[in-house]
Design an enzyme around this catalytic site. Structure first.
Site, PDB file in Angstrom:
ATOM      1  N   ALA A  15       0.824  -1.207   0.000  1.00  0.00           N
ATOM      2  CA  ALA A  15       0.000   0.000   0.000  1.00  0.00           C
ATOM      3  C   ALA A  15       0.857   1.255   0.000  1.00  0.00           C
ATOM      4  CB  ALA A  15      -0.943   0.004   1.201  1.00  0.00           C
ATOM      5  N   GLY A  17       2.891   4.119  -2.762  1.00  0.00           N
ATOM      6  CA  GLY A  17       2.402   4.968  -3.847  1.00  0.00           C
ATOM      7  C   GLY A  17       1.897   4.183  -5.039  1.00  0.00           C
ATOM      8  N   ALA A  18       2.636   3.179  -5.487  1.00  0.00           N
ATOM      9  CA  ALA A  18       2.229   2.412  -6.670  1.00  0.00           C
ATOM     10  C   ALA A  18       0.976   1.603  -6.376  1.00  0.00           C
ATOM     11  CB  ALA A  18       3.353   1.489  -7.115  1.00  0.00           C
ATOM     12  N   GLY A  19       0.984   0.885  -5.254  1.00  0.00           N
ATOM     13  CA  GLY A  19      -0.156   0.032  -4.903  1.00  0.00           C
ATOM     14  C   GLY A  19      -1.431   0.844  -4.763  1.00  0.00           C
ATOM     15  N   GLN A 240      21.094   2.298  -6.256  1.00  0.00           N
ATOM     16  CA  GLN A 240      21.456   3.708  -6.181  1.00  0.00           C
ATOM     17  C   GLN A 240      21.977   4.106  -4.806  1.00  0.00           C
ATOM     18  OE1 GLN A 240      18.431   7.135  -6.677  1.00  0.00           O
ATOM     19  NE2 GLN A 240      19.860   7.181  -8.383  1.00  0.00           N
ATOM     20  N   LEU A 252      17.979  10.113   5.099  1.00  0.00           N
ATOM     21  CA  LEU A 252      18.110  10.841   3.843  1.00  0.00           C
ATOM     22  C   LEU A 252      17.955  12.350   4.011  1.00  0.00           C
ATOM     23  CD1 LEU A 252      17.933  10.824   0.597  1.00  0.00           C
ATOM     24  CD2 LEU A 252      15.483  10.753   0.967  1.00  0.00           C
ATOM     25  N   THR A 254      17.153  15.257   1.271  1.00  0.00           N
ATOM     26  CA  THR A 254      16.715  15.311  -0.119  1.00  0.00           C
ATOM     27  C   THR A 254      17.700  16.033  -1.043  1.00  0.00           C
ATOM     28  OG1 THR A 254      15.033  16.139  -1.627  1.00  0.00           O
ATOM     29  CG2 THR A 254      15.340  17.387   0.389  1.00  0.00           C
ATOM     30  N   HIS A 353      19.992   3.705  -1.359  1.00  0.00           N
ATOM     31  CA  HIS A 353      18.725   4.423  -1.376  1.00  0.00           C
ATOM     32  C   HIS A 353      17.642   3.746  -2.210  1.00  0.00           C
ATOM     33  CE1 HIS A 353      16.072   7.836  -1.181  1.00  0.00           C
ATOM     34  NE2 HIS A 353      16.134   8.075  -2.457  1.00  0.00           N
ATOM     35  N   GLU A 387       8.837   0.333  -7.170  1.00  0.00           N
ATOM     36  CA  GLU A 387      10.234  -0.067  -6.960  1.00  0.00           C
ATOM     37  C   GLU A 387      10.417  -1.581  -7.042  1.00  0.00           C
ATOM     38  OE1 GLU A 387      12.108   1.885  -3.639  1.00  0.00           O
ATOM     39  OE2 GLU A 387      13.955   0.721  -3.824  1.00  0.00           O
ATOM     40  N   ARG A 398      18.763   5.793 -11.531  1.00  0.00           N
ATOM     41  CA  ARG A 398      17.513   6.558 -11.556  1.00  0.00           C
ATOM     42  C   ARG A 398      17.792   8.038 -11.311  1.00  0.00           C
ATOM     43  NH1 ARG A 398      14.220   8.532  -7.675  1.00  0.00           N
ATOM     44  NH2 ARG A 398      15.059   7.379  -5.913  1.00  0.00           N
ATOM     45  N   SER A 403      11.180   8.399  -9.228  1.00  0.00           N
ATOM     46  CA  SER A 403      10.606   7.251  -8.518  1.00  0.00           C
ATOM     47  C   SER A 403       9.140   7.511  -8.183  1.00  0.00           C
ATOM     48  CB  SER A 403      11.382   6.939  -7.254  1.00  0.00           C
ATOM     49  OG  SER A 403      11.395   8.051  -6.396  1.00  0.00           O
TER      50      SER A 403
END
Lengths: 594, 234
Positions: A15, A17-19, A240, A252, A254, A353, A387, A398, A403
């Site tokens: 669940a 972003g893609a899902g 990456q 991270l 940004t 990453h 991903e 990438r 992404s």
């Protein structure tokens, strides 16, 4: 005991972003869709993305998708498939506008349009100068996007199974995928999800490395499921390193810092990127910047008492810009480095990453494998997005912001493809006999375990090994040694032991199941890396340096091809890169300079 | 430098325990465990049955909220240097315990869902983005950043008493996030939905929510703005 069987048109595993972009498309079309997630949806790792979503809206400076296409192909070091890259870059503005219509709180320009910032490798006029292309909500773009997607799924009544861990794909005798098994964490029960289609949206496996920007949950569960079901993993040698992970913490910072004007400095205070990338400077692509940082450190120009980090300098941006555009960076500096980034530079190092490889798919998200001489034969009933997948838009490296874009474009595309091919009117293929037996036996072994090693001890050794043998700079000898070490750890991982045998929310058992998935991702990475005898993108090997015949160590004649790793037999296969875009001219390979 | 800590942790596994108990652990920190979550991970190596949620370890996913020495917070953002030698960990108060530090958050999310947490705008969208002025966008700052960790709602006595009727600080913060969004068209219905002796007005501005929010947000202020709007409407 018979397993509970849940029946849905489509089951989305994951669940993030893609899902959730995919489930939203399906739920809106009235399909019966279930989303399984190990964590509550807004805890998925998309939430940690900071900088932006790449799309050539041209709100702040002239831009168009052709530039974005060129940058992405070049960024990928010509390993990306140009049909998929064209598709993604053309769709980009549309998916960003849609997200805005759903309520995404983008930052704004004075004219009310979406704010965009420059990002690494994104340029105008084919590499001439940086262009603001990253559509941003401060430095919380992933958080804002994930919450917006969750909210719209709530509105469209998507059925979530929260804190359910998917275990294994169910394939019938024809090899079609007809469902998935999953463990309800709260009760410890295993159920079967019978579906016309399963979509893997499980994210990456960044936790195979010791120092990683990734969340604990990023254990490559979809990769493990695919590998165990006989499906190869593509281009797993390409990982990456993000140039700016906080030194000693891994968290991270940004690339949006540099997008807003921050500068990388060595111990002499020099803006060293000017030497390496005269045009894009600090905003060259990530593989390139990470290598330059490592070079500086290797040559004795690293900062700090041990000379082992680089300074990211934001001080000239001023407190107002930092608090407005990069508030989380300020917070992270304070919490994880005791540094006030308004007043002093922050120590950073290249940190693992993102996984460029994954489950091989076409541009509709359908999983494709070599069969009877065709390199891309479709597996019925199985899709992969985000991903976890390799479509491949990122190739060997990438670009930042691509992404989140990938999640939106291919999450939506997979949903639309299912709708267009009339999934609703199809019937469920029958489940094979004893469809859950394999998963149950895996759990049974753990329940009866004693005298073996603890999952986290094995996982920690794996992470250390991967860090040493598959890091930023690789050597052939070190990778070869890494292969035998990882295979030895794989043997140990077959004999894990739990003290905790409770059925109720047994996190030790979850971690043991995750180790099985980490192992598949790590083997794929190590074996694929040791086999690729060239330098390309994020895969930089000392043995394959810059020569007139092979500029920057890249060997297009022998190695411009995708790796496919199969778990069974630990074997490799290869397939060609698609250099033919959908409608435009191909971008021919050249030496990458910035 | 040796840093010996004592952890007292709430333990309850319904599979094996008749009732909850506190279990004491000693752990030696070596300086690499900067945050409470790092120390907890080290403890879990000693005893793999200690159960808690965690994911991003940087304070943005909202998984590892717990009650730390009597105050709600995120384990991953709590620096060990800010804690005394003895650390007492309990699950978030007021929600049913699933196991150890893991609570059942259904009621919390039910309240979040009850405020219709999504933009409603039925005019056909333009080809590009809907325009929003910078000033209108700024209205959302301090609202949209919520990570749904539940530190606030589970520190609120009104939520403890009426978790089924009072929306709670997190839900009300989200409610105001949508009321304040210039792109939303159902502000009136949103206010209507909250005009109730319990849903909104159980907030007695105790402000525990402000005190514990790991993201520095201010639900009480948002609730005040909703109350103001309701008064103006009346």
């Amino acid at each position: 005991m018979a397993q509970t069987i849940h029946k849905y048109d489509a089951v989305v595993v994951g669940a993030g972003g893609a899902g959730m972009r995919c489930s939203l498309q399906l739920a809106k079309a009235g399909l019966r869709v279930a989303v399984l997630s190990k964590v509550f949806p807004t805890r998925s790792h998309t939430v940690a993305a900071q900088g932006g979503i790449g799309a050539s809206l041209g709100n702040m400076d002239e831009d168009n998708w052709h530039y974005h296409f060129y940058d992405t192909v070049k960024g990928s070091d010509w390993l990306g498939d140009q049909d998929a890259i064209e598709f993604m870059c053309r769709e980009a503005p549309k998916v960003v506008y849609e997200l805005e219509h759903m309520g995404m709180p983008f930052d704004r320009n004075p004219d009310g349009t979406i704010y965009q910032r420059p990002f690494g490798g994104h340029s105008a006029k084919y590499g001439e100068k940086p262009v603001p292309r990253a559509c941003a909500a401060a430095d919380r773009t992933g958080h804002a996007m994930l919450h917006t997607l969750y909210q719209n799924n709530v509105r469209n009544k998507t059925q979530f199974f929260v804190e359910w861990m998917a275990l294994d794909l169910i394939r019938d005798s024809e090899g079609d995928v007809v469902g998935v098994t999953a463990l309800e964490m709260e009760t410890g029960e295993v159920a079967i999800f019978h579906a016309k289609c399963v979509l893997l949206a499980t994210g990456g496996a960044g936790r195979i490395f010791a120092a990683s920007t990734n969340a604990f949950i990023n254990t490559g569960d979809g990769l493990g499921m695919a590998a165990r079901a006989g499906i190869p993993l593509e281009d797993m040698e390409f990982w990456q390193f993000h140039p700016t992970g906080v030194h000693n913490a891994g968290v991270l910072l940004t690339e949006g810092c540099r997008g807003e004007g921050a500068i990388l400095r060595n111990k002499n205070g020099e803006r060293f990127m000017e030497r390496y990338a005269p045009k894009l400077k600090d905003l060259a692509p990530r593989d390139f910047v990470s290598r330059c940082m490592d070079q500086e450190i290797k040559e004795g120009r690293g900062c700090g008492p041990n000379g082992d980090y680089i300074a990211l300098d934001l001080t000239h941006l001023g407190g107002e810009t930092i608090m407005k555009r990069l508030p989380s960076v300020h917070e992270i500096g304070k919490n994880f480095a005791n540094v006030d980034v308004i007043k002093e530079p922050i120590p950073v190092v290249p940190t693992i990453h993102y996984q460029m490889g994954g489950v091989p798919t076409n541009i509709h998200g359908q999983v494709v494998v070599p069969k009877n001489g065709t390199p891309n034969s479709i597996i019925n009933g199985l899709y992969a997005i985000g991903e976890a997948s390799c479509v491949s838009v990122h190739g060997a490296n990438r670009l930042g912001t691509n992404s989140l874009l990938d999640l939106l474009v291919f999450g939506r595309a997979a949903g639309n493809h299912l709708i267009d091919t009339a999934l609703a009117s199809k019937t469920h293929k029958p489940l094979p006999q004893n469809a859950a037996d394999y998963s149950l036996s895996r759990i049974d072994v753990l329940d009866k375990s004693s005298g073996g090693e603890y999952p986290q001890d094995v996982a920690n050794d794996l992470r250390k090994t991967m860090q040493t043998h598959a890091g930023v700079f690789r050597t052939q000898a070190s990778m070869d040694e890494g292969v035998s070490k990882v295979l030895a750890i794989d043997e140990r991982a077959k004999h894990l032991s739990l003290k905790d045998k409770s059925k109720i929310f047994n996190t030790a058992r979850i971690e043991a199941l995750e180790v099985a998935n980490l192992m598949e991702a790590a083997k794929a990475t190590m074996v694929s890396a040791a086999a690729r005898k060239e330098s390309r993108g994020a895969h930089t090997v000392d043995d394959y340096g810059d020569t007139p015949e092979h500029p920057l160590g890249r060997n297009d004649v022998e190695w411009m091809k995708h790796t496919l790793w199969y778990s069974e037999g630990n074997r490799l296969d290869y397939k060609p890169v698609n250099l033919k875009p959908l409608t435009v001219e191909s971008i021919p390979p050249v030496k990458r300079t910035f | 430098m040796a840093d010996k800590r004592i952890f007292e942790i709430y333990r309850y596994d319904p599979d094996t325990d008749a009732k909850p108990r506190m279990q004491t652990y000693e752990v030696e920190l070596d300086g690499s465990e900067r945050m409470l979550l790092d120390a907890l991970m080290k403890l879990k190596k000693q005893d793999d049955s200690i159960s808690f949620r965690r994911s991003c370890r940087e304070g943005v996913c909202g998984s590892d909220a717990m009650n730390i020495n009597g105050k709600n917070g995120l384990a991953c953002l709590t620096n060990m240097l800010t804690l005394p030698q003895k650390v007492t960990l309990r699950p978030l108060p007021g929600l049913p315990v699933v196991r150890d530090l893991i609570v059942d958050m259904s009621q919390f999310f039910k309240q979040y869902h009850s405020i219709k947490p999504y933009i409603v705008n039925d005019t056909p969208p333009p080809e590009k983005e809907r325009l929003q002025s910078q000033e209108d966008r700024e209205e959302l700052n301090g609202l949209y950043e919520c990570i749904l960790c539940a530190c606030c709602s589970t520190s609120c006595p009104s939520f403890w008493w009426n978790p089924d009727k009072f929306v709670g600080p997190a839900g009300l913060l989200a409610a105001y996030r949508f009321i304040a969004d210039s792109r939303d068209q159902v502000k009136e219905e949103r206010l209507e939905n909250l005009e109730d002796p319990y849903r909104l007005f159980r907030c007695h501005t105790i402000m525990n929510c402000v005190d514990v929010c790991p993201k520095g947000l201010n639900p009480t202020k948002a609730i005040g703005k909703i109350k103001e709007m309701l008064v103006k409407r009346a």
